[in-house]
Enzyme design. Structure first.
Site, PDB file in Angstrom:
ATOM      1  N   LYS A 140       0.816  -1.222   0.000  1.00 18.91           N
ATOM      2  CA  LYS A 140       0.000   0.000   0.000  1.00 18.91           C
ATOM      3  C   LYS A 140       0.849   1.272   0.000  1.00 18.91           C
ATOM      4  O   LYS A 140       0.390   2.320  -0.438  1.00 18.91           O
ATOM      5  CB  LYS A 140      -0.933   0.028   1.217  1.00 18.91           C
ATOM      6  CG  LYS A 140      -2.153  -0.880   1.070  1.00 18.91           C
ATOM      7  CD  LYS A 140      -3.176  -0.571   2.156  1.00 18.91           C
ATOM      8  CE  LYS A 140      -4.413  -1.445   2.003  1.00 18.91           C
ATOM      9  NZ  LYS A 140      -5.380  -1.212   3.090  1.00 18.91           N
ATOM     10  N   LYS A 160      -6.373 -11.425  -6.429  1.00 19.82           N
ATOM     11  CA  LYS A 160      -7.625 -11.507  -5.687  1.00 19.82           C
ATOM     12  C   LYS A 160      -8.552 -10.356  -6.080  1.00 19.82           C
ATOM     13  O   LYS A 160      -8.081  -9.237  -6.296  1.00 19.82           O
ATOM     14  CB  LYS A 160      -7.296 -11.422  -4.185  1.00 19.82           C
ATOM     15  CG  LYS A 160      -8.456 -11.726  -3.279  1.00 19.82           C
ATOM     16  CD  LYS A 160      -8.052 -11.564  -1.817  1.00 19.82           C
ATOM     17  CE  LYS A 160      -9.288 -11.339  -0.972  1.00 19.82           C
ATOM     18  NZ  LYS A 160      -9.008 -11.076   0.424  1.00 19.82           N
ATOM     19  N   LYS A 186     -11.488  -4.300  -4.067  1.00 17.48           N
ATOM     20  CA  LYS A 186     -12.239  -3.054  -4.202  1.00 17.48           C
ATOM     21  C   LYS A 186     -11.390  -1.968  -4.831  1.00 17.48           C
ATOM     22  O   LYS A 186     -11.854  -1.209  -5.665  1.00 17.48           O
ATOM     23  CB  LYS A 186     -12.687  -2.561  -2.809  1.00 17.48           C
ATOM     24  CG  LYS A 186     -13.910  -3.260  -2.281  1.00 17.48           C
ATOM     25  CD  LYS A 186     -14.311  -2.672  -0.927  1.00 17.48           C
ATOM     26  CE  LYS A 186     -13.330  -3.105   0.137  1.00 17.48           C
ATOM     27  NZ  LYS A 186     -13.684  -2.690   1.494  1.00 17.48           N
TER      28      LYS A 186
END
Ligand code: TRP
Length: 331
Positions: free
Chosen positions: A115, A196, A199
């Site tokens: 991130k 995966k 969102k």
């Protein structure tokens, strides 16, 4: 009342998708009658990337995720649903835990590394994200944390923190266990079945995920466009990732075993599989969307669930926090 308590949460960033439904919500629903359940919308976690926060929308997004839990079958008669920031103890416990967290434990978190990659500034909150997650879990004397495989490292950190705190300040926290969803509940991206379903990826790539509030036609179209391969192989151990993913989604929706699905489609083009997957997904989404619309149209009905749930969990959180304050000598 069951003595095992489960806690889990989802961030109110972006729209929930099929992966959240089959990998998380479905598992929560399946086990809700055999344990005590606390399901949280983790809005404080949504602040960890402040550049992406839309203050005008965050509160609505949190309510929408809570409504989606209920629409997906979380039953407020047996499960608690609440919004993290409504219980102030999460932030307070996070601070106390921050002070017992070695920096190195946080720096090696793979989610932090991915991130923070490429960001001009990396916030302290992003580094501390797993500490807040640990606070969420430890605040409720949680025994089991049903989450996806990608959260494994965070749950291990939570355990390590509970053990370290108990060692430093005396027995205070229950040390929780991770529970992973059954194989096949992990849904991969439709446009890239090696990653995966996520969102954040779906924000820029609409064909990556079926959102739970996608209109049926749109949902079906995304599945018809899913990446497969140019061959015709349904054998679960040799088929391409895209085909395995579609068979997994179909099995998760209908309960049919993957081997049976594979045998049924043997020799047929992937279009037939996709058509069935699309129908199964739409059948899954329609009742959820109808219930979601009811909650969104009637804020009072949602409050009627959230308010007593929040008060019930507040009592547990206050109890734990009183123990923590006594243990460390504050308050
Ligand atoms: N980090 C989790 C995720 O991204 C969300 C989360 C926050 C969570 N706090 C939690 C999950 C506590 C389980 C328990 O999916």
């Amino acid at each position: 009342m069951a003595s095992i308590r489960a806690f889990s949460g989802v961030q109110p960033t972006g729209r929930l998708h099929l992966g959240n439904l089959l990998g998380a919500l479905r598992q929560w629903v399946a086990h809700q009658h055999t344990r005590e359940n606390v399901f949280c919308v983790v809005d404080l976690h949504a602040l960890t990337i402040p550049e992406k926060v839309d203050p005008a929308q965050l509160r609505d997004a949190s309510r929408r995720v809570a409504a989606t839990y209920l629409a997906a079958g979380i039953d407020p008669a047996v499960s608690r649903v609440f919004i993290q920031s409504h219980i102030r103890e999460h932030a307070e416990l996070a601070w106390v835990l921050t002070c017992v967290t070695p920096l190195g434990w946080l720096e090696r978190m793979t989610q932090f590394k991915s991130k923070s990659e490429g960001r001009e500034t990396v916030g302290h909150g992003l580094l501390a994200y797993p500490v807040l997650q640990a606070a969420d879990i430890l605040l409720y004397d949680t025994h089991v944390v049903p989450v996806g495989e990608d959260q494994k490292q965070h749950i291990e950190l939570t355990r390590d923190l509970a053990i370290r705190f108990n060692h430093l300040f005396g027995d205070t926290f229950v040390v929780p266990e991770l529970t992973l969803p059954p194989a096949g509940a992990r849904v991969m991206g439709l446009d890239d079945p090696t990653a995966k379903m996520s969102k954040s990826i779906a924000v820029d790539r609409p064909n990556h995920a079926v959102f739970l509030d996608d209109a049926p036609k749109k949902a079906a179209k995304k599945i018809m466009r899913a990446v497969t391969d140019s061959g015709c192989d349904y054998n679960p151990s040799t088929a391409s990732a895209g085909v395995v993913n579609l068979m997994g989604i179909l099995g998760a929706c209908t309960g049919e075993a993957i081997d049976d699905i594979a045998a049924r489609f043997e020799g047929q083009g992937y279009g037939y599989l996709k058509k069935e997957v699309a129908d199964a997904v739409v059948a899954e989404l329609e009742p959820i969307q109808a219930r979601l619309a009811e909650y969104l149209d009637d804020p009072a009905a949602l409050d009627a669930v959230l308010t007593p749930s929040t008060e019930a969990v507040r009592a547990i959180a206050q109890d734990t926090m009183a123990r923590v304050r006594a243990a460390v000598g504050i308050g």
